[in-house]
Design a protein around this motif. Structure first.
Motif, PDB file in Angstrom:
ATOM      1  N   ARG A 130      -7.763  35.155  60.088  1.00  0.00           N
ATOM      2  CA  ARG A 130      -8.714  35.781  59.802  1.00  0.00           C
ATOM      3  C   ARG A 130      -8.426  37.177  61.020  1.00  0.00           C
TER       4      ARG A 130
ATOM      5  N   GLN B  45     -10.774  39.298  55.418  1.00  0.00           N
ATOM      6  CA  GLN B  45     -11.311  38.691  54.066  1.00  0.00           C
ATOM      7  C   GLN B  45      -9.581  38.842  53.549  1.00  0.00           C
TER       8      GLN B  45
ATOM      9  N   VAL C  40      -6.909  37.326  54.128  1.00  0.00           N
ATOM     10  CA  VAL C  40      -6.951  35.986  53.943  1.00  0.00           C
ATOM     11  C   VAL C  40      -6.265  35.367  52.856  1.00  0.00           C
TER      12      VAL C  40
END
Length: 103
Positions: free
Chosen positions: A21, A43, A46
Protein backbone atom coordinates in the motif's frame (compact mmCIF):
# COMPACT_ATOMS: atom_id res chain seq x y z
CA UNK A 1 15.11 -17.75 11.86
CA UNK A 2 15.32 -18.14 15.57
CA UNK A 3 11.57 -18.08 16.15
CA UNK A 4 10.90 -20.87 13.67
CA UNK A 5 8.38 -18.71 11.83
CA UNK A 6 8.66 -18.90 8.08
CA UNK A 7 8.47 -15.78 5.93
CA UNK A 8 4.95 -16.65 4.77
CA UNK A 9 3.63 -16.92 8.31
CA UNK A 10 3.32 -14.64 11.31
CA UNK A 11 3.83 -10.95 10.77
CA UNK A 12 5.22 -11.17 7.25
CA UNK A 13 2.00 -11.14 5.21
CA UNK A 14 0.33 -8.21 7.03
CA UNK A 15 3.57 -6.23 6.80
CA UNK A 16 3.74 -7.07 3.09
CA UNK A 17 0.26 -5.65 2.58
CA UNK A 18 1.18 -2.44 4.39
CA UNK A 19 4.40 -2.21 2.39
CA UNK A 20 2.56 -2.67 -0.91
CA UNK A 21 0.00 0.00 0.00
CA UNK A 22 2.78 2.42 0.94
CA UNK A 23 4.68 1.62 -2.25
CA UNK A 24 1.59 2.19 -4.39
CA UNK A 25 0.85 5.46 -2.63
CA UNK A 26 4.45 6.63 -3.08
CA UNK A 27 4.30 5.87 -6.80
CA UNK A 28 1.06 7.83 -7.11
CA UNK A 29 2.47 10.77 -5.17
CA UNK A 30 5.61 10.76 -7.32
CA UNK A 31 3.32 11.07 -10.34
CA UNK A 32 1.77 14.13 -8.72
CA UNK A 33 -1.64 12.60 -8.10
CA UNK A 34 -3.83 14.23 -5.45
CA UNK A 35 -4.23 12.44 -2.10
CA UNK A 36 -7.65 10.94 -2.88
CA UNK A 37 -6.34 9.61 -6.18
CA UNK A 38 -3.19 8.26 -4.56
CA UNK A 39 -5.35 6.18 -2.23
CA UNK A 40 -7.22 4.67 -5.18
CA UNK A 41 -3.96 4.09 -7.04
CA UNK A 42 -2.52 2.30 -4.00
CA UNK A 43 -5.61 0.09 -3.80
CA UNK A 44 -5.23 -0.82 -7.48
CA UNK A 45 -1.53 -1.49 -6.92
CA UNK A 46 -2.35 -3.95 -4.14
CA UNK A 47 -4.97 -5.62 -6.34
CA UNK A 48 -2.39 -6.00 -9.10
CA UNK A 49 0.06 -7.54 -6.67
CA UNK A 50 -2.68 -9.89 -5.47
CA UNK A 51 -3.28 -11.00 -9.04
CA UNK A 52 0.45 -11.62 -9.39
CA UNK A 53 0.47 -13.78 -6.24
CA UNK A 54 -2.48 -15.72 -7.62
CA UNK A 55 -0.57 -16.39 -10.84
CA UNK A 56 2.55 -17.48 -8.92
CA UNK A 57 0.51 -19.85 -6.76
CA UNK A 58 -1.22 -21.46 -9.73
CA UNK A 59 2.10 -21.91 -11.54
CA UNK A 60 3.70 -23.41 -8.45
CA UNK A 61 0.83 -25.86 -7.98
CA UNK A 62 0.94 -26.88 -11.63
CA UNK A 63 4.73 -27.20 -11.83
CA UNK A 64 4.92 -29.27 -8.65
CA UNK A 65 2.21 -31.57 -10.00
CA UNK A 66 -0.16 -30.78 -7.15
CA UNK A 67 -3.02 -29.47 -9.26
CA UNK A 68 -3.95 -28.39 -12.72
CA UNK A 69 -5.03 -24.77 -13.10
CA UNK A 70 -8.62 -25.96 -13.47
CA UNK A 71 -8.53 -27.94 -10.20
CA UNK A 72 -7.29 -25.08 -8.05
CA UNK A 73 -8.21 -22.08 -10.14
CA UNK A 74 -11.59 -21.18 -8.67
CA UNK A 75 -10.41 -21.67 -5.09
CA UNK A 76 -7.29 -19.57 -5.67
CA UNK A 77 -8.81 -16.88 -7.90
CA UNK A 78 -11.62 -16.14 -5.46
CA UNK A 79 -9.10 -15.34 -2.71
CA UNK A 80 -8.22 -11.64 -2.49
CA UNK A 81 -6.36 -11.85 0.80
CA UNK A 82 -2.59 -11.32 0.45
CA UNK A 83 -1.91 -13.04 3.75
CA UNK A 84 -3.74 -16.18 2.68
CA UNK A 85 -2.14 -16.22 -0.76
CA UNK A 86 1.31 -15.80 0.77
CA UNK A 87 0.63 -18.67 3.15
CA UNK A 88 -0.56 -20.91 0.32
CA UNK A 89 2.49 -20.09 -1.81
CA UNK A 90 4.78 -21.02 1.05
CA UNK A 91 2.91 -24.26 1.60
CA UNK A 92 2.83 -25.05 -2.12
CA UNK A 93 6.61 -24.91 -2.19
CA UNK A 94 6.95 -27.68 0.41
CA UNK A 95 3.67 -29.65 0.49
CA UNK A 96 3.06 -33.01 -1.09
CA UNK A 97 -0.70 -32.65 -1.58
CA UNK A 98 -3.21 -30.00 -2.50
CA UNK A 99 -5.02 -30.57 0.80
CA UNK A 100 -1.85 -29.62 2.69
CA UNK A 101 -1.59 -26.38 0.72
CA UNK A 102 -5.12 -25.26 1.51
CA UNK A 103 -5.31 -26.66 5.05
Amino acid sequence: MASGVHLYQGEYAPSLLAELRAEGKAIAQAKGLPEWSAEHFAQGYVQGCTKGLTTVLLLCLENRGLASPEQASEHVRTCADISTLATWIGRAAVSDTLDEVFA
